[in-house]
Design a protein around this motif. Structure first.
Motif, PDB file in Angstrom:
ATOM      1  N   THR A 143      41.728  19.581  77.019  1.00 15.65           N
ATOM      2  CA  THR A 143      40.873  18.488  77.495  1.00 15.65           C
ATOM      3  C   THR A 143      41.107  17.240  76.657  1.00 15.65           C
ATOM      4  OG1 THR A 143      39.189  20.053  78.265  1.00 15.65           O
ATOM      5  CG2 THR A 143      38.490  17.771  77.890  1.00 15.65           C
ATOM      6  N   GLU A 144      41.234  17.443  75.370  1.00 15.07           N
ATOM      7  CA  GLU A 144      41.506  16.338  74.439  1.00 15.07           C
ATOM      8  C   GLU A 144      42.792  15.609  74.804  1.00 15.07           C
ATOM      9  OE1 GLU A 144      43.182  16.778  70.133  1.00 15.07           O
ATOM     10  OE2 GLU A 144      41.011  17.045  70.033  1.00 15.07           O
ATOM     11  N   GLY A 165      44.597  34.470  78.271  1.00 14.14           N
ATOM     12  CA  GLY A 165      45.732  33.984  77.498  1.00 14.14           C
ATOM     13  C   GLY A 165      45.307  33.053  76.376  1.00 14.14           C
ATOM     14  N   GLU A 166      46.305  32.460  75.711  1.00 11.38           N
ATOM     15  CA  GLU A 166      46.050  31.543  74.609  1.00 11.38           C
ATOM     16  C   GLU A 166      47.183  30.534  74.515  1.00 11.38           C
ATOM     17  OE1 GLU A 166      46.743  33.353  70.623  1.00 11.38           O
ATOM     18  OE2 GLU A 166      47.187  35.171  71.791  1.00 11.38           O
ATOM     19  N   LEU A 167      46.974  29.474  73.746  1.00 12.00           N
ATOM     20  CA  LEU A 167      48.010  28.478  73.534  1.00 12.00           C
ATOM     21  C   LEU A 167      49.100  29.026  72.623  1.00 12.00           C
ATOM     22  CD1 LEU A 167      45.953  25.187  72.967  1.00 12.00           C
ATOM     23  CD2 LEU A 167      47.293  25.808  74.986  1.00 12.00           C
ATOM     24  N   LEU A 168      50.339  28.770  72.975  1.00  9.74           N
ATOM     25  CA  LEU A 168      51.483  29.161  72.146  1.00  9.74           C
ATOM     26  C   LEU A 168      52.094  27.919  71.499  1.00  9.74           C
ATOM     27  CD1 LEU A 168      53.314  31.621  74.583  1.00  9.74           C
ATOM     28  CD2 LEU A 168      51.755  32.223  72.712  1.00  9.74           C
ATOM     29  N   LEU A 169      52.594  28.070  70.276  1.00 11.57           N
ATOM     30  CA  LEU A 169      53.236  26.979  69.550  1.00 11.57           C
ATOM     31  C   LEU A 169      52.427  25.691  69.674  1.00 11.57           C
ATOM     32  CD1 LEU A 169      57.013  27.570  70.410  1.00 11.57           C
ATOM     33  CD2 LEU A 169      55.564  28.738  68.753  1.00 11.57           C
ATOM     34  N   HIS A 193      39.017  27.294  72.468  1.00 13.00           N
ATOM     35  CA  HIS A 193      39.840  26.349  71.716  1.00 13.00           C
ATOM     36  C   HIS A 193      40.888  25.716  72.631  1.00 13.00           C
ATOM     37  CE1 HIS A 193      42.241  24.534  68.563  1.00 13.00           C
ATOM     38  NE2 HIS A 193      43.303  25.162  69.041  1.00 13.00           N
ATOM     39  N   ALA A 194      41.513  26.540  73.483  1.00 15.14           N
ATOM     40  CA  ALA A 194      42.514  26.014  74.421  1.00 15.14           C
ATOM     41  C   ALA A 194      41.884  24.985  75.343  1.00 15.14           C
ATOM     42  CB  ALA A 194      43.112  27.163  75.233  1.00 15.14           C
TER      43      ALA A 194
END
Length: 231
Positions: free
Chosen positions: A190-191, A145-149, A184-185
């Protein structure tokens, strides 16, 4: 009595007494039955007494598939950087998942004993929904999956899930959802303070038994602890 929201939802009970729940969201064009391999291979976690739910997405026209109607959590218009994201579809179905979570809590399962996960588009929506849910959850897991919005994540992330544990399982040869999106996610989450683990596999846009076994171990550890704390 099952609610209207639950009627289009596959349900599996692993024990007569239920102490925790998992939600599994399918990928584009699939159905809840496609998540059967996730549920049936969670051999370790099933001993805890789990209620597995795999809701079906509704039918909608998907732009990248020539406008063909299929089960999808939201429209995919192409490259999000160029075509944009289906904000309405994402939010509409996140609200549906939140209603299902509310229903599960109402039946007596503590929110801290509920895990959200999915594959591909479903994985992305599962994480989106978990991060914005108003009660603390056990964790979230994304398969491919990936980050949305992402631009709204920091502002919309609910304090109840500000330290939500997250597991990312991704194929390094995935051409549909490139591994860079998972990396990237991981870095972004983590950030923001989440305990995140990314495990990469020599796979494409697919799921392997090795991945499910790894997820099962992770889920068992989280849910076992959550059940003890809620007792």
């Amino acid at each position: 009595m099952r609610t209207a929201q639950q009627q289009d939802c596959i349900e599996v009970y692993t024990r007569p007494e239920l102490y925790a729940s998992t939600f599994w969201l399918h990928g584009l064009g699939a159905t809840g039955t496609d998540m059967d391999s996730f549920i049936t291979h969670m051999h370790q976690s099933r001993e805890l007494g789990l209620h597995h739910l795999a809701p079906n997405a509704g039918l909608r026209r998907v732009t990248v598939r020539g406008g063909m109607p299929m089960r999808a959590w939201f429209d995919i218009k192409g490259d999000p950087a160029e075509a944009g994201e289906d904000v309405e579809g994402i939010r509409e179905n996140a609200a549906r998942i939140h209603t299902l979570l509310d229903d599960e809590c109402a039946r007596g399962i503590p929110s801290t004993c509920i895990l959200l996960g999915g594959f591909s588009q479903g994985a992305s929506l599962a994480l989106f929904s978990a991060l914005r849910y108003s009660q603390p959850l056990a964790g979230a897991v994304m398969f491919a999956g990936e980050l949305l919005l992402e631009d709204t994540l920091q502002a919309e992330r609910h304090p109840a899930n500000a330290t939500l544990p997250i597991l990312l399982l991704h194929g390094s040869n995935d051409e549909n959802t490139p591994i860079e999106l998972a990396r990237h996610a991981r870095d972004r989450l983590t950030e923001l303070g989440h305990p995140v683990e990314l495990v990469e596999y020599e796979l494409g846009h697919e799921v392997s038994l090795e991945q499910i076994t790894r997820m099962d171990e992770w889920a068992f550890s989280l849910l076992q602890q959550a059940i003890k704390q809620s007792a």
